[in-house]
Design an enzyme around this catalytic site. Structure first.
Site, PDB file in Angstrom:
ATOM      1  CE  LYS A  22     -37.208  -4.152 -35.703  1.00  0.00           C
ATOM      2  NZ  LYS A  22     -37.161  -4.140 -37.242  1.00  0.00           N
ATOM      3  CG  ASN A  23     -38.190  -7.840 -37.431  1.00  0.00           C
ATOM      4  OD1 ASN A  23     -38.595  -6.703 -37.480  1.00  0.00           O
ATOM      5  ND2 ASN A  23     -36.928  -8.287 -37.455  1.00  0.00           N
ATOM      6  CB  CYS A 116     -31.931   0.227 -46.561  1.00  0.00           C
ATOM      7  SG  CYS A 116     -31.239  -0.979 -45.263  1.00  0.00           S
ATOM      8  NE  ARG A 121     -33.055  -4.894 -45.922  1.00  0.00           N
ATOM      9  CZ  ARG A 121     -33.534  -4.605 -44.537  1.00  0.00           C
ATOM     10  NH1 ARG A 121     -33.191  -3.309 -43.864  1.00  0.00           N
ATOM     11  NH2 ARG A 121     -34.449  -5.199 -43.934  1.00  0.00           N
ATOM     12  CG  ASP A 304     -32.158  -8.857 -37.233  1.00  0.00           C
ATOM     13  OD1 ASP A 304     -31.524  -8.364 -38.166  1.00  0.00           O
ATOM     14  OD2 ASP A 304     -33.121  -9.042 -37.273  1.00  0.00           O
ATOM     15  NE  ARG A 396     -36.640   2.100 -38.062  1.00  0.00           N
ATOM     16  CZ  ARG A 396     -36.331   2.021 -39.169  1.00  0.00           C
ATOM     17  NH1 ARG A 396     -35.254   2.627 -39.725  1.00  0.00           N
ATOM     18  NH2 ARG A 396     -37.134   1.214 -39.873  1.00  0.00           N
TER      19      ARG A 396
END
Ligand code: EPU
Length: 416
Positions: A22-23, A116, A121, A304, A396
């Protein structure tokens, strides 16, 4: 809203394939804004964040042609260099269009992301870097309004390591006049994957993967083909799930060297881990030991993966001290893990996790992407049924997670 129901039923066993990262996918999709020619991407994961990014790029004039194996993304002309609040508020990574839009169009309006769930952030480093490259930036009506006829190369020293900040400035610098040097740059493998894609498009980026990245600006970029790297966090999540259930799995299509710190911690916890060039085999026969974790930028232990390791520590022997240093509010899974019987105390950004003999299923709430993953792992080891609400967070960032876990023998189903 969809829920997940999981019934703890013993060890995970078998083989599972890693999806694209994803990233890496999110910045690489934005790189398509830098050229009028098609960017063809393979191994793009099917995720809600990827769909959101594609929707945002379409609003700017991109056309996407997708089949089962690849996506061709073309932006012949940017029709509007704007990322509206409605999009940015659903996905902070939308900020990644700022650098490419400004470089291609000389102007961009991108909504400021708000706070968030996991922290404040801010995006001051992105803005500071673009200003150093000659952009005039005004913050007005909740938007970043940036103007620069042509960006010029600059030496930029980041105040802290920022992944998307590094990526944004790297993309902007590709079309700038002259050389840009990014110091204290993020070394995350996804930054390297973006650099590989940009270089395939004709950019001149050197040093990605180190803390100094040098970009020689070129007048234009061309089309290219790129294969997105495997998702190291998804891989790590499956490995931790297998370890926590005392199972034995092989993750294929992955890159072990991007996971060194995570594999080291799994070994310390008592799992046997063996790696081949594109696969990782894990066996957790013996009882697990609790392991201390301190998150930090790559190559150290990733933020993460912190929540997933907390689920593992919750049922390991001994006590673990887990410190989150990247985000100021990324321990929200603690309350939910406690509902399953975990013994966790929090002081500031440190959690002290005392391993318990068993967890028991309960209804819990997902609060962000990786927190959701930790609840899934806890559900797999808990006795009885765990129901996880708000799993849109999970969608997501994890492709087909219930199918993949079911393929490893988990009793898991989606309630729609
Ligand atoms: N920061 C600033 N100012 C800035 C930029 C960052 O103060 O201008 C601070 C942040 O508030 C944070 C720290 O610097 O405290 C690091 O943030 P970073 O910018 O590196 O995070 P990010 O780029 O917004 C990416 C990933 C995250 C991952 C972090 C850290 C993407 C799209 N997102 O976020 O992924 O946690 O790096 O590795 O690449 C996830 O996948 O679940 C996720 C949250």
């Amino acid at each position: 809203m969809d829920k997940l129901s999981i019934v703890g039923n013993g060890p995970l066993r078998g083989e599972v394939r890693a999806s694209g990262a994803k990233n890496a996918a999110l910045p690489i999709l934005c790189a398509a804004l830098l050229s009028a020619e098609p960017l063809v991407l393979e191994n793009l994961p099917h995720l809600r964040d990827v769909s959101t990014m594609l929707e945002l790029l379409r609003q700017m004039g991109a056309s996407a042609d997708q089949d089962a194996t690849q996506l061709a993304l073309t932006v012949p002309q940017v029709s509007q260099a704007v990322a509206p609040y409605e999009m940015v508020k659903t996905m902070r990574a939308s900020i990644l269009v700022l650098g490419p839009l400004l470089a291609r169009c000389g102007e961009a309006r991108v909504s400021l992301p708000g706070g968030c769930a996991i922290g404040m952030r801010p995006v001051d480093q992105h803005i500071k870097g673009l200003e150093a490259m000659g952009a005039e930036i005004r913050l007005e009506h909740g938007y970043i309004h940036a103007v620069a006829r042509r960006l010029r190369g600059a030496r930029i020293v980041f105040d802290m390591v920022t992944v998307t900040g590094t990526e944004n400035l790297m993309m902007a610098a590709c079309l700038a006049q002259g050389e840009t040097i990014l110091e204290n740059a993020a070394r995350e493998p996804e930054v390297g994957d973006l650099a590989d894609c940009l270089n395939a498009m004709g950019a001149q980026v050197r040093g990605a993967g180190t803390d100094t990245i040098v970009i020689a600006g070129v007048p234009a970029l061309r089309g290219a083909r790129h294969r997105i790297m495997p998702d190291r966090i998804e891989t790590g999540t499956f490995l931790v799930a297998a370890a926590a259930t005392r199972g034995e799995i092989t993750v294929t299509g992955t890159r072990a060297q991007a996971l060194d710190a995570v594999l080291e911690k799994l070994r310390e916890a008592g799992a046997e881990v063996n790696v081949a060039p594109d696969q990782i085999h894990l066996k957790a026969g013996k009882p697990l030991r609790a392991v201390n974790v301190r998150t930090a930028p790559y190559p150290a232990f990733p933020t993460d993966m912190q929540a997933q390791f907390m689920a593992l520590n919750a049922i390991a022997a001994g006590t673990a001290v887990m410190t989150e240093t990247i985000f100021e509010n990324r321990l929200m899974h603690v309350q939910e893990l406690r509902r399953l019987g975990a013994d966790i105390e929090v002081e500031g950004n440190t959690a002290v996790v005392k391993g318990v003999a068993r967890l028991t299923g309960a209804r819990v709430m997902a609060t962000d992407l990786r927190a959701s993953a930790s609840l899934v792992i806890a559900g797999l080891v808990a006795e009885g049924e765990t129901q996880i609400e708000r799993i849109y967070h999970l969608d997501r960032g994890y492709e087909a997670i219930e199918q993949k876990l079911a393929g490893l023998g988990a009793s898991i189903r989606r309630i729609t």
